[in-house]
Design a protein around this motif. Structure first.
Motif, PDB file in Angstrom:
ATOM      1  N   VAL A 100       9.824  11.870   5.208  1.00 52.71           N
ATOM      2  CA  VAL A 100       8.980  13.050   5.076  1.00 52.71           C
ATOM      3  C   VAL A 100       7.526  12.638   4.870  1.00 52.71           C
ATOM      4  N   ALA A 101       7.295  11.635   4.027  1.00 53.20           N
ATOM      5  CA  ALA A 101       5.933  11.153   3.792  1.00 53.20           C
ATOM      6  C   ALA A 101       5.282  10.701   5.088  1.00 53.20           C
ATOM      7  N   GLY A 102       6.022   9.966   5.896  1.00 54.14           N
ATOM      8  CA  GLY A 102       5.478   9.513   7.172  1.00 54.14           C
ATOM      9  C   GLY A 102       5.163  10.658   8.111  1.00 54.14           C
ATOM     10  N   ALA A 103       6.047  11.667   8.137  1.00 50.87           N
ATOM     11  CA  ALA A 103       5.828  12.815   9.006  1.00 50.87           C
ATOM     12  C   ALA A 103       4.594  13.606   8.585  1.00 50.87           C
ATOM     13  N   ASN A 105       2.000  12.522   6.979  1.00 52.24           N
ATOM     14  CA  ASN A 105       0.799  11.715   7.212  1.00 52.24           C
ATOM     15  C   ASN A 105       0.412  11.696   8.688  1.00 52.24           C
ATOM     16  N   GLN A 106       1.376  11.913   9.577  1.00 54.11           N
ATOM     17  CA  GLN A 106       1.092  11.897  11.015  1.00 54.11           C
ATOM     18  C   GLN A 106       0.356  13.155  11.469  1.00 54.11           C
ATOM     19  N   VAL A 107       0.536  14.250  10.747  1.00 49.12           N
ATOM     20  CA  VAL A 107       0.001  15.536  11.192  1.00 49.12           C
ATOM     21  C   VAL A 107      -1.429  15.772  10.721  1.00 49.12           C
ATOM     22  N   VAL A 108      -1.767  15.305   9.517  1.00 44.55           N
ATOM     23  CA  VAL A 108      -3.065  15.640   8.924  1.00 44.55           C
ATOM     24  C   VAL A 108      -4.204  14.825   9.525  1.00 44.55           C
ATOM     25  N   ARG A 109      -5.426  15.236   9.224  1.00 43.70           N
ATOM     26  CA  ARG A 109      -6.627  14.538   9.670  1.00 43.70           C
ATOM     27  C   ARG A 109      -6.910  13.339   8.752  1.00 43.70           C
ATOM     28  N   PRO A 110      -7.692  12.375   9.218  1.00 44.37           N
ATOM     29  CA  PRO A 110      -8.056  11.245   8.363  1.00 44.37           C
ATOM     30  C   PRO A 110      -8.773  11.665   7.084  1.00 44.37           C
ATOM     31  N   MET A 111      -9.511  12.764   7.126  1.00 44.37           N
ATOM     32  CA  MET A 111     -10.260  13.226   5.961  1.00 44.37           C
ATOM     33  C   MET A 111      -9.368  13.915   4.914  1.00 44.37           C
ATOM     34  N   ASP A 112      -8.141  14.273   5.277  1.00 40.15           N
ATOM     35  CA  ASP A 112      -7.239  14.959   4.356  1.00 40.15           C
ATOM     36  C   ASP A 112      -6.554  13.960   3.428  1.00 40.15           C
ATOM     37  N   THR A 113      -6.100  14.447   2.287  1.00 38.17           N
ATOM     38  CA  THR A 113      -5.414  13.605   1.307  1.00 38.17           C
ATOM     39  C   THR A 113      -3.976  14.060   1.166  1.00 38.17           C
ATOM     40  N   PHE A 122       5.213  16.837  -2.817  1.00 36.99           N
ATOM     41  CA  PHE A 122       3.996  16.287  -2.221  1.00 36.99           C
ATOM     42  C   PHE A 122       2.857  17.293  -2.371  1.00 36.99           C
ATOM     43  N   GLY A 123       1.645  16.791  -2.309  1.00 41.76           N
ATOM     44  CA  GLY A 123       0.465  17.642  -2.320  1.00 41.76           C
ATOM     45  C   GLY A 123      -0.480  17.198  -1.223  1.00 41.76           C
ATOM     46  N   ILE A 124      -1.134  18.167  -0.575  1.00 42.72           N
ATOM     47  CA  ILE A 124      -2.065  17.858   0.506  1.00 42.72           C
ATOM     48  C   ILE A 124      -3.352  18.638   0.286  1.00 42.72           C
ATOM     49  N   VAL A 125      -4.477  17.943   0.274  1.00 44.10           N
ATOM     50  CA  VAL A 125      -5.791  18.577   0.171  1.00 44.10           C
ATOM     51  C   VAL A 125      -6.457  18.513   1.533  1.00 44.10           C
ATOM     52  N   LEU A 126      -6.863  19.681   2.034  1.00 41.47           N
ATOM     53  CA  LEU A 126      -7.515  19.765   3.345  1.00 41.47           C
ATOM     54  C   LEU A 126      -8.927  20.318   3.174  1.00 41.47           C
ATOM     55  N   ARG A 142       5.466  21.824   8.806  1.00 40.29           N
ATOM     56  CA  ARG A 142       6.854  22.271   8.654  1.00 40.29           C
ATOM     57  C   ARG A 142       7.685  21.909   9.881  1.00 40.29           C
ATOM     58  N   GLU A 143       7.130  22.159  11.060  1.00 42.38           N
ATOM     59  CA  GLU A 143       7.851  21.867  12.296  1.00 42.38           C
ATOM     60  C   GLU A 143       8.087  20.366  12.469  1.00 42.38           C
ATOM     61  N   ARG A 144       7.073  19.570  12.144  1.00 44.37           N
ATOM     62  CA  ARG A 144       7.210  18.111  12.315  1.00 44.37           C
ATOM     63  C   ARG A 144       8.338  17.578  11.437  1.00 44.37           C
ATOM     64  N   VAL A 145       8.419  18.023  10.195  1.00 45.14           N
ATOM     65  CA  VAL A 145       9.485  17.546   9.301  1.00 45.14           C
ATOM     66  C   VAL A 145      10.844  18.052   9.780  1.00 45.14           C
ATOM     67  N   SER A 146      10.905  19.277  10.277  1.00 48.47           N
ATOM     68  CA  SER A 146      12.188  19.831  10.724  1.00 48.47           C
ATOM     69  C   SER A 146      12.764  19.062  11.915  1.00 48.47           C
ATOM     70  N   GLU A 147      11.921  18.289  12.599  1.00 45.55           N
ATOM     71  CA  GLU A 147      12.387  17.472  13.725  1.00 45.55           C
ATOM     72  C   GLU A 147      13.001  16.151  13.273  1.00 45.55           C
ATOM     73  N   LEU A 148      12.828  15.810  12.006  1.00 45.24           N
ATOM     74  CA  LEU A 148      13.332  14.530  11.506  1.00 45.24           C
ATOM     75  C   LEU A 148      14.857  14.478  11.518  1.00 45.24           C
TER      76      LEU A 148
END
Length: 226
Positions: A100-103, A105-113, A122-126, A142-148
């Motif tokens: 899940v962590a890898g998924a 991290n693949q979706v967000v922008r480099p500037m996101d945490t 998990f927490g994500i700051v955009l 949500r969709e990216r993780v559901s594909e795992l």
């Protein structure tokens, strides 16, 4: 002695030691950098840990208050994670968390945490995230993780889903990271109550100044006038 303890800590964490000549200036700096990295990262996933996440959250709250730019916080939880641990063991749970962590991290922008804030949470700051973009990226996560499909030691293939709750930091208002997190958590609870495997975001209208934030603003105004 302290250096020996530091090396032992890095070895236990599986961190790579610098390739420079041992005890040279470059080597010592490499050890220091590795320790700093270790203190800010989650050992299992390599994501930012809770301590570093809370610092990033506080910085973003201050930035939004000064700039008025929009920013979104997402609270993320793996659905039915306890059942994974109970059925397949904690090693399988760790594999799911890492996947899940890898998924994410693949979706967000480099500037996101993206951070692992505890257990399966998990927490994500955009930063600089408009409401329309926030709803889109939450759904994409949500969709990216559901594909795992995660294969555990028993050979079983596990499907994974997440629930997400999101809240926007109030613009031009002195707030706190705690209030922001509480808002996102409320939306996460709503996503779970509505059936999980979904994203619920607080509308921009609901992100108006709370009573607590009005109190903080009034206190700052009083200090400035004294």
């Amino acid at each position: 002695m302290q250096l020996d303890l530091a090396l032992q800590l890095l070895q236990q964490a599986g961190a790579l030691l610098p390739e420079a000549e041992p005890y040279s200036e470059a080597w010592v700096q490499g050890v220091i950098d590795a320790l700093c990295d270790l203190s800010s990262k989650d050992a299992l996933t390599g994501l930012v840990n809770r301590r570093s996440f809370e610092m990033a959250l506080s910085r973003e709250v201050d930035r939004v208050a000064r700039s008025g730019e929009s920013a979104l916080l997402l609270a993320v939880d793996i659905d039915h994670f306890k059942a994974v641990n109970d059925t397949y063991g904690h090693a399988a749970g760790d594999l799911v968390i890492k996947a899940v962590a890898g998924a994410l991290n693949q979706v967000v922008r480099p500037m996101d945490t993206v951070a692992r804030v505890g257990g399966e949470e998990f927490g994500i700051v955009l930063p600089k995230c408009a409401p329309s973009f926030g709803a889109m990226v939450a759904e994409r996560l949500r969709e990216r993780v559901s594909e795992l499909r995660v294969e555990v030691a028993s050979g079983q293939i596990l499907a994974v889903t997440i629930s997400l709750g999101g809240a926007f930091a109030p613009q031009w208002v002195r707030s706190s990271s705690l209030l922001w997190m509480e808002r996102a958590d409320r939306q996460l609870y709503r996503a779970k109550a509505e059936g999980r495997n979904r994203a619920c975001l607080e509308s921009q209208i609901e992100s108006l100044v709370s009573a607590e934030e009005k109190g903080m603003l009034f206190a700052v105004t009083q200090q400035d006038s004294e």
